[in-house]
Design a protein around this motif. Structure first.
Motif, mmCIF file in Angstrom:
data_model
loop_
_atom_site.group_PDB
_atom_site.id
_atom_site.type_symbol
_atom_site.label_atom_id
_atom_site.label_comp_id
_atom_site.label_asym_id
_atom_site.label_seq_id
_atom_site.Cartn_x
_atom_site.Cartn_y
_atom_site.Cartn_z
ATOM 1 N N TRP A 31 5.198 -4.423 -7.896
ATOM 2 C CA TRP A 31 4.742 -5.554 -8.680
ATOM 3 C C TRP A 31 5.513 -5.573 -9.986
ATOM 4 O O TRP A 31 5.764 -4.520 -10.576
ATOM 5 C CB TRP A 31 3.276 -5.426 -9.059
ATOM 6 C CG TRP A 31 2.261 -5.551 -7.988
ATOM 7 C CD1 TRP A 31 2.442 -5.901 -6.690
ATOM 8 C CD2 TRP A 31 0.872 -5.313 -8.149
ATOM 9 N NE1 TRP A 31 1.251 -5.911 -6.030
ATOM 10 C CE2 TRP A 31 0.255 -5.536 -6.913
ATOM 11 C CE3 TRP A 31 0.075 -4.935 -9.201
ATOM 12 C CZ2 TRP A 31 -1.109 -5.407 -6.703
ATOM 13 C CZ3 TRP A 31 -1.282 -4.794 -8.999
ATOM 14 C CH2 TRP A 31 -1.867 -5.035 -7.765
ATOM 15 N N THR A 32 5.845 -6.763 -10.455
ATOM 16 C CA THR A 32 6.350 -6.901 -11.805
ATOM 17 C C THR A 32 5.182 -7.395 -12.651
ATOM 18 O O THR A 32 4.567 -8.406 -12.336
ATOM 19 C CB THR A 32 7.532 -7.888 -11.862
ATOM 20 O OG1 THR A 32 8.561 -7.387 -11.015
ATOM 21 C CG2 THR A 32 8.042 -8.042 -13.283
ATOM 22 N N ILE A 33 4.890 -6.669 -13.713
ATOM 23 C CA ILE A 33 3.717 -6.930 -14.548
ATOM 24 C C ILE A 33 4.141 -7.592 -15.856
ATOM 25 O O ILE A 33 5.071 -7.125 -16.515
ATOM 26 C CB ILE A 33 2.975 -5.598 -14.860
ATOM 27 C CG1 ILE A 33 2.640 -4.833 -13.576
ATOM 28 C CG2 ILE A 33 1.743 -5.857 -15.731
ATOM 29 C CD1 ILE A 33 1.698 -5.528 -12.637
ATOM 30 N N ASN B 169 8.022 -6.935 -19.741
ATOM 31 C CA ASN B 169 7.574 -6.797 -18.358
ATOM 32 C C ASN B 169 7.962 -5.419 -17.832
ATOM 33 O O ASN B 169 8.961 -4.838 -18.274
ATOM 34 C CB ASN B 169 8.217 -7.855 -17.462
ATOM 35 C CG ASN B 169 7.695 -9.243 -17.723
ATOM 36 O OD1 ASN B 169 6.878 -9.456 -18.609
ATOM 37 N ND2 ASN B 169 8.196 -10.206 -16.973
ATOM 38 N N PHE B 170 7.201 -4.935 -16.887
ATOM 39 C CA PHE B 170 7.539 -3.663 -16.255
ATOM 40 C C PHE B 170 7.166 -3.724 -14.786
ATOM 41 O O PHE B 170 6.405 -4.583 -14.354
ATOM 42 C CB PHE B 170 6.871 -2.472 -16.952
ATOM 43 C CG PHE B 170 5.371 -2.512 -16.955
ATOM 44 C CD1 PHE B 170 4.641 -1.859 -15.965
ATOM 45 C CD2 PHE B 170 4.672 -3.196 -17.947
ATOM 46 C CE1 PHE B 170 3.254 -1.891 -15.961
ATOM 47 C CE2 PHE B 170 3.292 -3.227 -17.948
ATOM 48 C CZ PHE B 170 2.576 -2.577 -16.958
ATOM 49 N N THR B 171 7.723 -2.807 -14.024
ATOM 50 C CA THR B 171 7.508 -2.782 -12.581
ATOM 51 C C THR B 171 6.621 -1.607 -12.219
ATOM 52 O O THR B 171 6.810 -0.489 -12.713
ATOM 53 C CB THR B 171 8.851 -2.659 -11.841
ATOM 54 O OG1 THR B 171 9.656 -3.783 -12.198
ATOM 55 C CG2 THR B 171 8.667 -2.643 -10.338
ATOM 56 N N VAL B 172 5.657 -1.873 -11.368
ATOM 57 C CA VAL B 172 4.801 -0.826 -10.812
ATOM 58 C C VAL B 172 5.253 -0.631 -9.379
ATOM 59 O O VAL B 172 5.267 -1.572 -8.586
ATOM 60 C CB VAL B 172 3.308 -1.233 -10.845
ATOM 61 C CG1 VAL B 172 2.451 -0.168 -10.204
ATOM 62 C CG2 VAL B 172 2.869 -1.519 -12.268
ATOM 63 N N SER B 173 5.669 0.565 -9.071
ATOM 64 C CA SER B 173 6.068 0.878 -7.703
ATOM 65 C C SER B 173 5.734 2.330 -7.442
ATOM 66 O O SER B 173 5.307 3.050 -8.336
ATOM 67 C CB SER B 173 7.565 0.622 -7.500
ATOM 68 O OG SER B 173 8.320 1.492 -8.306
ATOM 69 N N GLU B 174 5.950 2.732 -6.241
ATOM 70 C CA GLU B 174 5.633 4.100 -5.862
ATOM 71 C C GLU B 174 6.800 5.018 -6.205
ATOM 72 O O GLU B 174 7.958 4.695 -5.957
ATOM 73 C CB GLU B 174 5.357 4.155 -4.357
ATOM 74 C CG GLU B 174 5.012 5.534 -3.894
ATOM 75 C CD GLU B 174 4.789 5.589 -2.408
ATOM 76 O OE1 GLU B 174 4.562 6.687 -1.920
ATOM 77 O OE2 GLU B 174 4.870 4.544 -1.749
ATOM 78 N N LEU B 175 6.475 6.154 -6.764
ATOM 79 C CA LEU B 175 7.467 7.193 -7.013
ATOM 80 C C LEU B 175 7.096 8.403 -6.175
ATOM 81 O O LEU B 175 5.932 8.780 -6.108
ATOM 82 C CB LEU B 175 7.499 7.575 -8.495
ATOM 83 C CG LEU B 175 7.870 6.468 -9.469
ATOM 84 C CD1 LEU B 175 7.788 6.983 -10.900
ATOM 85 C CD2 LEU B 175 9.263 5.949 -9.197
ATOM 86 N N ARG B 176 8.091 8.996 -5.525
ATOM 87 C CA ARG B 176 7.847 10.196 -4.725
ATOM 88 C C ARG B 176 8.833 11.278 -5.111
ATOM 89 O O ARG B 176 9.980 10.989 -5.455
ATOM 90 C CB ARG B 176 7.997 9.912 -3.238
ATOM 91 C CG ARG B 176 6.852 9.166 -2.652
ATOM 92 C CD ARG B 176 6.764 9.394 -1.165
ATOM 93 N NE ARG B 176 5.681 8.614 -0.632
ATOM 94 C CZ ARG B 176 5.621 8.182 0.602
ATOM 95 N NH1 ARG B 176 6.582 8.442 1.442
ATOM 96 N NH2 ARG B 176 4.591 7.491 1.007
#
Length: 183
Positions: A155-157, A166-173
């Motif tokens: 998602w871009t928030i 704006n910032f991006t929420v994504s999964e980090l592994r």
């Protein structure tokens, strides 16, 4: 006699709102929720889960929103045990005043298919009349519960008028010692 059945028997005897809500909560696993609902929930009881009405969230968690009827309680709590493995469920506080009961605690669930574990606080507001639950509102960390089903995407928030913030929420592994963005 099991502790679960003892809780129901006590609630039926005392009809005390706190006893009724505790007995219901002690009997919400898939094998017992229908029994508990039949004895402790009014036929026309209202159930509000996570929000009043959010169609997008309802696609992720079908019980979300406000519904009426004893069957909603059975459907909701049966599905919790279908969508997630319940790793832990703890009641930390319970308060009762007249017909109103407030319950606070935390739980840890792992999604059955995506295998994502999360821990969330929860709160419940229940109203009990004549020994039956007539209203039950369940709140939790909805972002964490919905995200436990996530398998990809970002998602871009935008929280500010300035799009540079704006910032991006994504999964980090962590893969082979390196943080990798999965999205």
């Amino acid at each position: 006699m099991s502790e679960q059945q003892q809780a129901i028997d006590k609630a039926l005897k005392t009809k005390a709102p706190k006893d009724v809500v505790l007995a219901f909560l002690y009997n919400t696993d898939k094998s017992r929720v229908a029994i508990a609902s039949e004895k402790l929930v009014a036929e026309d009881a209202i159930y509000t889960s996570l929000n009043f009405n959010n169609p997008e969230l309802k696609q992720i968690e079908p019980w979300a929103g406000t519904s009426t009827g004893r069957d909603v309680y059975i459907y909701t709590f049966s599905n919790v045990g279908t969508y997630w493995t319940i790793d832990d469920f703890q009641i930390t506080d319970i308060l009762a005043e007249d017909e109103t009961v407030a319950v606070f605690g935390q739980f840890t669930y792992t999604s059955v298919h995506a295998k994502r574990t999360f821990t969330s606080p929860f709160s419940i507001k229940a109203i009990v009349k004549d020994g039956l639950i007539t209203y039950f509102q369940f709140m939790e960390d909805t972002y964490a519960s919905a995200a436990s089903f996530r398998v990809s995407g970002e998602w871009t928030i935008q929280q500010n008028a300035d799009p540079k913030l704006n910032f991006t929420v994504s999964e980090l592994r962590l893969i082979n010692g390196k943080v990798i963005k999965i999205g």
